[in-house]
Structure formats: structure tokens, C-alpha cells
Design an enzyme around this catalytic site. Structure first.
Site, PDB file in Angstrom:
ATOM      1  N   ASP A 112       4.190   6.570   8.259  1.00 27.51           N
ATOM      2  CA  ASP A 112       4.459   5.206   8.720  1.00 27.51           C
ATOM      3  C   ASP A 112       5.638   4.640   7.934  1.00 27.51           C
ATOM      4  O   ASP A 112       5.662   4.737   6.704  1.00 27.51           O
ATOM      5  CB  ASP A 112       3.212   4.342   8.519  1.00 27.51           C
ATOM      6  CG  ASP A 112       3.330   2.997   9.226  1.00 27.51           C
ATOM      7  OD1 ASP A 112       4.119   2.884  10.188  1.00 27.51           O
ATOM      8  OD2 ASP A 112       2.631   2.061   8.813  1.00 27.51           O
ATOM      9  N   HIS A 119      10.183  -8.198   9.071  1.00 30.47           N
ATOM     10  CA  HIS A 119       8.834  -7.966   8.531  1.00 30.47           C
ATOM     11  C   HIS A 119       8.886  -7.785   7.017  1.00 30.47           C
ATOM     12  O   HIS A 119       8.123  -8.424   6.281  1.00 30.47           O
ATOM     13  CB  HIS A 119       8.209  -6.735   9.185  1.00 30.47           C
ATOM     14  CG  HIS A 119       6.926  -6.295   8.544  1.00 30.47           C
ATOM     15  ND1 HIS A 119       5.766  -7.024   8.649  1.00 30.47           N
ATOM     16  CD2 HIS A 119       6.628  -5.215   7.767  1.00 30.47           C
ATOM     17  CE1 HIS A 119       4.800  -6.404   7.968  1.00 30.47           C
ATOM     18  NE2 HIS A 119       5.303  -5.304   7.427  1.00 30.47           N
ATOM     19  N   ARG A 128       6.020 -12.042  -3.039  1.00 27.81           N
ATOM     20  CA  ARG A 128       6.874 -12.148  -4.228  1.00 27.81           C
ATOM     21  C   ARG A 128       7.725 -13.411  -4.126  1.00 27.81           C
ATOM     22  O   ARG A 128       8.960 -13.346  -4.108  1.00 27.81           O
ATOM     23  CB  ARG A 128       7.776 -10.911  -4.353  1.00 27.81           C
ATOM     24  CG  ARG A 128       7.017  -9.591  -4.534  1.00 27.81           C
ATOM     25  CD  ARG A 128       7.960  -8.409  -4.769  1.00 27.81           C
ATOM     26  NE  ARG A 128       8.907  -8.208  -3.678  1.00 27.81           N
ATOM     27  CZ  ARG A 128       8.638  -7.547  -2.542  1.00 27.81           C
ATOM     28  NH1 ARG A 128       7.455  -6.999  -2.379  1.00 27.81           N
ATOM     29  NH2 ARG A 128       9.536  -7.414  -1.601  1.00 27.81           N
ATOM     30  N   GLU A 185      -0.906  -4.181  12.710  1.00 25.52           N
ATOM     31  CA  GLU A 185       0.549  -4.042  12.667  1.00 25.52           C
ATOM     32  C   GLU A 185       0.974  -3.446  14.006  1.00 25.52           C
ATOM     33  O   GLU A 185       0.573  -2.330  14.349  1.00 25.52           O
ATOM     34  CB  GLU A 185       0.998  -3.159  11.487  1.00 25.52           C
ATOM     35  CG  GLU A 185       0.699  -3.828  10.142  1.00 25.52           C
ATOM     36  CD  GLU A 185       1.312  -3.118   8.942  1.00 25.52           C
ATOM     37  OE1 GLU A 185       1.664  -1.929   9.063  1.00 25.52           O
ATOM     38  OE2 GLU A 185       1.439  -3.773   7.888  1.00 25.52           O
ATOM     39  N   GLU A 187       3.403  -1.596  16.260  1.00 23.78           N
ATOM     40  CA  GLU A 187       4.467  -0.636  15.958  1.00 23.78           C
ATOM     41  C   GLU A 187       4.713   0.281  17.158  1.00 23.78           C
ATOM     42  O   GLU A 187       3.926   0.320  18.106  1.00 23.78           O
ATOM     43  CB  GLU A 187       4.067   0.241  14.749  1.00 23.78           C
ATOM     44  CG  GLU A 187       3.608  -0.573  13.544  1.00 23.78           C
ATOM     45  CD  GLU A 187       3.489   0.231  12.249  1.00 23.78           C
ATOM     46  OE1 GLU A 187       4.029   1.363  12.200  1.00 23.78           O
ATOM     47  OE2 GLU A 187       2.867  -0.281  11.312  1.00 23.78           O
ATOM     48  N   ASP A 219      -1.383  -0.197  13.547  1.00 20.74           N
ATOM     49  CA  ASP A 219      -1.691   0.253  12.186  1.00 20.74           C
ATOM     50  C   ASP A 219      -2.607  -0.795  11.539  1.00 20.74           C
ATOM     51  O   ASP A 219      -2.161  -1.666  10.807  1.00 20.74           O
ATOM     52  CB  ASP A 219      -0.368   0.415  11.419  1.00 20.74           C
ATOM     53  CG  ASP A 219      -0.581   0.718   9.951  1.00 20.74           C
ATOM     54  OD1 ASP A 219      -1.661   1.215   9.593  1.00 20.74           O
ATOM     55  OD2 ASP A 219       0.350   0.451   9.155  1.00 20.74           O
ATOM     56  N   ARG A 223      -5.789  -6.151   4.283  1.00 22.62           N
ATOM     57  CA  ARG A 223      -4.818  -6.686   3.315  1.00 22.62           C
ATOM     58  C   ARG A 223      -5.399  -6.874   1.920  1.00 22.62           C
ATOM     59  O   ARG A 223      -4.681  -6.747   0.930  1.00 22.62           O
ATOM     60  CB  ARG A 223      -4.272  -8.030   3.822  1.00 22.62           C
ATOM     61  CG  ARG A 223      -3.566  -7.969   5.153  1.00 22.62           C
ATOM     62  CD  ARG A 223      -2.366  -7.050   5.110  1.00 22.62           C
ATOM     63  NE  ARG A 223      -1.692  -7.007   6.408  1.00 22.62           N
ATOM     64  CZ  ARG A 223      -0.794  -6.100   6.752  1.00 22.62           C
ATOM     65  NH1 ARG A 223      -0.461  -5.135   5.894  1.00 22.62           N
ATOM     66  NH2 ARG A 223      -0.236  -6.123   7.935  1.00 22.62           N
ATOM     67  N   GLN A 226      -5.608  -3.394   0.406  1.00 20.96           N
ATOM     68  CA  GLN A 226      -4.215  -2.946   0.205  1.00 20.96           C
ATOM     69  C   GLN A 226      -3.586  -3.614  -1.023  1.00 20.96           C
ATOM     70  O   GLN A 226      -2.930  -2.952  -1.835  1.00 20.96           O
ATOM     71  CB  GLN A 226      -3.406  -3.282   1.468  1.00 20.96           C
ATOM     72  CG  GLN A 226      -1.953  -2.812   1.438  1.00 20.96           C
ATOM     73  CD  GLN A 226      -1.180  -3.271   2.671  1.00 20.96           C
ATOM     74  OE1 GLN A 226      -1.728  -3.907   3.579  1.00 20.96           O
ATOM     75  NE2 GLN A 226       0.103  -2.948   2.713  1.00 20.96           N
ATOM     76  N   LYS A 239      -5.349   1.321   4.709  1.00 17.83           N
ATOM     77  CA  LYS A 239      -4.734   1.738   5.974  1.00 17.83           C
ATOM     78  C   LYS A 239      -5.454   2.927   6.618  1.00 17.83           C
ATOM     79  O   LYS A 239      -5.401   3.085   7.835  1.00 17.83           O
ATOM     80  CB  LYS A 239      -3.288   2.193   5.707  1.00 17.83           C
ATOM     81  CG  LYS A 239      -2.380   1.141   5.115  1.00 17.83           C
ATOM     82  CD  LYS A 239      -1.799   0.277   6.201  1.00 17.83           C
ATOM     83  CE  LYS A 239      -0.593  -0.505   5.702  1.00 17.83           C
ATOM     84  NZ  LYS A 239       0.029  -1.273   6.790  1.00 17.83           N
ATOM     85  N   THR A 243      -6.052   4.287  12.738  1.00 19.68           N
ATOM     86  CA  THR A 243      -4.769   3.913  13.329  1.00 19.68           C
ATOM     87  C   THR A 243      -4.881   4.203  14.816  1.00 19.68           C
ATOM     88  O   THR A 243      -5.197   5.334  15.198  1.00 19.68           O
ATOM     89  CB  THR A 243      -3.611   4.761  12.734  1.00 19.68           C
ATOM     90  OG1 THR A 243      -3.624   4.639  11.309  1.00 19.68           O
ATOM     91  CG2 THR A 243      -2.262   4.307  13.272  1.00 19.68           C
ATOM     92  N   THR A 330       5.803  -2.171  11.105  1.00 26.70           N
ATOM     93  CA  THR A 330       5.534  -3.394  11.857  1.00 26.70           C
ATOM     94  C   THR A 330       6.810  -3.919  12.496  1.00 26.70           C
ATOM     95  O   THR A 330       7.836  -4.053  11.842  1.00 26.70           O
ATOM     96  CB  THR A 330       4.988  -4.484  10.920  1.00 26.70           C
ATOM     97  OG1 THR A 330       3.904  -3.948  10.190  1.00 26.70           O
ATOM     98  CG2 THR A 330       4.535  -5.705  11.713  1.00 26.70           C
ATOM     99  N   GLU A 344       1.807 -12.267   8.792  1.00 29.08           N
ATOM    100  CA  GLU A 344       3.017 -13.082   8.991  1.00 29.08           C
ATOM    101  C   GLU A 344       2.762 -14.242   9.960  1.00 29.08           C
ATOM    102  O   GLU A 344       3.225 -15.359   9.720  1.00 29.08           O
ATOM    103  CB  GLU A 344       4.139 -12.210   9.555  1.00 29.08           C
ATOM    104  CG  GLU A 344       4.624 -11.109   8.635  1.00 29.08           C
ATOM    105  CD  GLU A 344       5.404 -10.080   9.434  1.00 29.08           C
ATOM    106  OE1 GLU A 344       6.615 -10.258   9.588  1.00 29.08           O
ATOM    107  OE2 GLU A 344       4.793  -9.110   9.920  1.00 29.08           O
TER     108      GLU A 344
END
Ligand code: MN
Length: 397
Positions: A112, A119, A128, A185, A187, A219, A223, A226, A239, A243, A330, A344
């Protein structure tokens, strides 16, 4: 203009210009390879008299290579467009509504990527804040990780809410339990047909020789699991629990008309990542949450193309195997309603989404269903549709 004798509804995702491949069962027949046309699926072993299609996966056909893929596509187009073939072919069409669809490929390795600048920047801003939204390597190489091939499942497979370790920032110690921040996600995934040798490199210009086609991918991502586990080696149990992919593999030959240049790459990538004829693809995605359209992610906005990802994945001499699947990462565009994850869309849970029944959501609840669709422009004004990839969350065991 190519026209077929098969009655194809005007809004069908599967016009004659598409011809995506899947694996299906009908009644008590053994699983076999079929091609979708309108509301039907065509039994390839029966009409092409080739046992490679009388199998429960596409892999044997995928391994046969690009010349054979093109030959079969020409033959199928001929069979489905020339009236003289109708009496022999029509008995081998099954209504898709009567067919049960299976995972179309034996997934060899699963990778992936993380190719949407929007994204990656959104995730950077959320996790961050105050720092540079993109990591220093992001515009120099397509970042990726190896996922778990054995838990790739076909659309419609229920998704059991994963349990695991998580540690909210304010908690003094980690705890164990069902994920409370289960996400998606949206994709696009690429399916490798022709293998490559160990110690050799596959260039971006060889993309069409090795990659057979594309699927939609969800996906699923926990969170909370993760966030606690990913430093320093990347995604793992947040993850690997499942999938989902769409049941129909759309051949690259059906996507030729959708090719576009990707966004300008600055700084210019290293030579091995350059493409003379770029493989950006204008695929419009839609994400539905319990039946409500919540996002329209644009694949054309992806910074790294699947051909660049293939070149990067093999630049160290790693070999390709038939059935390898690699997903784009994503898909998120620049607009708020183009975000391909709920992380998001709800900005880390601070901006809930309202659903038609009046309830609100930040992350997935048990019983929720997510469906991702995709379409691309085809020749003759046709719309090339992907099969939906859908999944419903069931409670943790
Ligand atoms: Mn992903």
C-alpha cells in the site's frame, strides 16, 4: 463506435468498452472466470474453450502476459459485437444478479502506497500540527509499506471490528479492546499479471507489460491501534485485519482513454521515477456512508502514478509475482468533500458527519456500511465503471 448485441442499460458501468474480469459461481457450478457486460456475466471457459478460465482465480490468465490479454480482449469484443456469434455466445450469459462474486485473484504480495499529497498533508497537519505537513522524503519517493495479502477480501465480506492495543496521548498506559476509531481509506489498486525476475528492475515504461488492471480498494484502518504501534516501522495490526477490493478487475486497456498527466512534480524525481508518457488516471471515486454520499475523491490528483510506484517497488531488484496487488494510498483531493478517509473528513473526529437518519458519525459504528464506487471516461463517450467495493462493520468478537 463499438456496439454490442447484448442489451446494455444506458447507465451501466459495464459497456462493451469495459469488459472487466471477475470470478463467479452460478448455481452449483464450480467457480470460474467471467467478464461483465451490461447486466450479465459471460462464461469465458465456455465461449473461448480454454481451461485457463475454468479456475477459481484469474492468476493463470494474468500470468500469460500482455499479448494474450490483448488477444482475448479482441476476441471477446468480436464475439459480443458481431451478430453472427450471438446464437453460440448468448446461452453463456448469466444475469449478474444470479451470480455470486468471489475474490478475483489469489493475492501474492500486497503493498500500500501513500501517493496523495492532499491526504499526506492532511494527516501531517492532524498529527504533527505546527510541523512541516509532508515528511522530507515525500516528494522524492512514493512511500509505501507491505500489507497482509492473506486478509484481502472481496466486496461484501463483513468486516469484524478489530481489537488491539491503543494508548490515547493523555492515558498513562496502553489498554486493550475493540477499536473506537475505525476508519476507511478509499484507494485504487493495481494487479500484477506478468512476473519479473529477482535482481531485475521494472521501469515505469514497462508498466503495461506487467500490470493487467485495476480494482477499487478500501484499506480499513483502526486509527487508535495504528497511532500507538506505527513508530518506527509503520502500519501493522491497525491495517492487517482486512482490506476489501471490488470484484471486477478493469483491464488497463479499458482505461487508456482515462490517462492524464499527474500534477507537476517539483522537485523533478530521480531518473528511474521519470515517465515519458505518464500514467495518471482520471478516475472519479465516490464514498457512501450508510447510503449517503460523503466524498468524491479525484484519482487524477494523485502525485505519484502507478507506473512510478511499480518502478520504485522493483528498483532494488525485488521481483514481481503474478497476483501482486499494490494500492495507491488514500485518494484525497484539495477540497473538503474530496477526502478519502473519515480521519480527514471529520478532521480527527472534531467535525462530525451527519447521516440521513439524523445521527452523526466521527468513525465507524457497528452495522455501518461503506461503499466506494469509481468511474472513468472511455472511448465513444462510454463510462468505464468499476464494481463497487462495499463492507459492513460487525461487532468485535
Ligand atoms: Mn492505505
Amino acid at each position: 463506435m463499438t456496439t454490442t448485441w447484448v442489451p446494455v442499460p444506458e447507465d451501466s458501468p459495464f459497456p462493451i468498452q469495459n469488459l472487466p474480469y471477475g470470478v463467479y459461481t452460478h448455481g452449483d457450478q464450480a467457480a470460474r472466470v467471467g467478464v461483465a457486460i451490461g447486466d450479465f456475466v459471460l462464461d469465458l471457459a465456455a465461449v473461448l474453450h480454454d481451461d485457463v478460465f475454468a479456475r477459481p482465480s484469474l492468476n493463470a490468465f494474468l500470468a500469460s502476459g500482455r499479448a494474450r490479454w490483448a488477444e482475448v480482449r479482441r476476441r471477446l469484443t468480436d464475439l459480443l459485437t458481431r451478430e453472427e456469434h450471438r446464437p453460440a455466445v448468448e446461452p453463456h450469459l448469466t444475469p449478474r444478479a444470479d451470480a455470486r462474486l468471489h475474490l478475483p485473484i489469489d493475492v501474492a504480495d500486497y503493498v500500500d502506497f501513500y501517493a496523495s499529497e492532499h491526504h499526506a498533508a492532511n494527516v501531517g497537519r492532524i498529527f504533527r500540527p505546527g510541523g512541516d505537513p509532508l515528511t522530507p522524503n515525500w516528494k522524492h519517493l512514493p512511500i509505501g509499506y507491505h500489507g497482509r495479502a492473506g486478509t484481502v477480501v472481496v466486496s461484501g465480506t463483513p468486516i469484524v471490528r478489530p481489537s488491539g492495543q491503543r494508548k490515547p496521548a493523555e492515558a498513562p498506559a496502553p489498554s486493550y479492546g475493540p477499536s473506537t476509531r475505525l476508519d476507511i481509506e478509499a484507494e485504487v489498486g493495481f494487479v500484477v499479471g506478468a512476473p519479473s525476475g529477482l535482481g531485475t528492475q521494472v521501469s515505469a515504461s514497462e508498466f503495461g507489460d506487467h500490470v493487467f488492471g485495476a480494482v477499487l480498494v478500501n484499506d480499513w484502518s483502526a486509527r487508535d491501534i495504528q497511532a500507538w504501534e506505527y513508530v518506527p516501522l509503520g502500519p501493522f495490526l491497525g491495517k492487517s485485519f482486512a482490506t476489501s477490493i471490488s470484484p471486477w478487475v478493469v483491464p488497463l486497456d479499458a482505461l487508456e482513454h482515462a490517462r492524464v498527466a499527474p500534477p507537476r512534480q517539483d522537485p523533478a524525481p530521480l531518473a528511474y521515477l521519470r515517465e515519458d508518457e505518464p500514467w495518471g488516471l482520471d478516475i472519479a471515486l465516490e464514498v457512501e456512508w450508510n447510503g449517503q454520499l460523503v466524498a468524491r475523491p479525484p484519482f487524477a490528483q494523485m502525485y505519484w502514478t502507478p507506473a512510478q510506484q511499480l518502478a520504485h517497488m522493483t528498483v532494488n531488484g525485488a521481483s514481481l509475482r503474478t497476483g501482486d496487488l499494490y494500492a495507491s494510498g488514500t485518494v484525497s483531493g484539495p477540497e473538503p468533500d474530496q477526502r478519502g478517509s473519515f480521519l480527514e473528513l471529520t478532521w480527527n473526529g472534531t467535525e462530525p458527519v451527519k447521516l440521513p437518519d439524523g445521527s452523526t458519525r466521527t468513525f465507524l459504528e457497528d452495522g455501518d456500511t461503506v461503499t466506494i464506487r469509481g468511474t472513468a471516461a472511455g472511448p465513444d463517450g462510454a463510462r468505464i465503471g468499476f464494481g463497487d467495493v462495499s463492507g459492513t462493520i460487525i461487532p468485535a468478537v
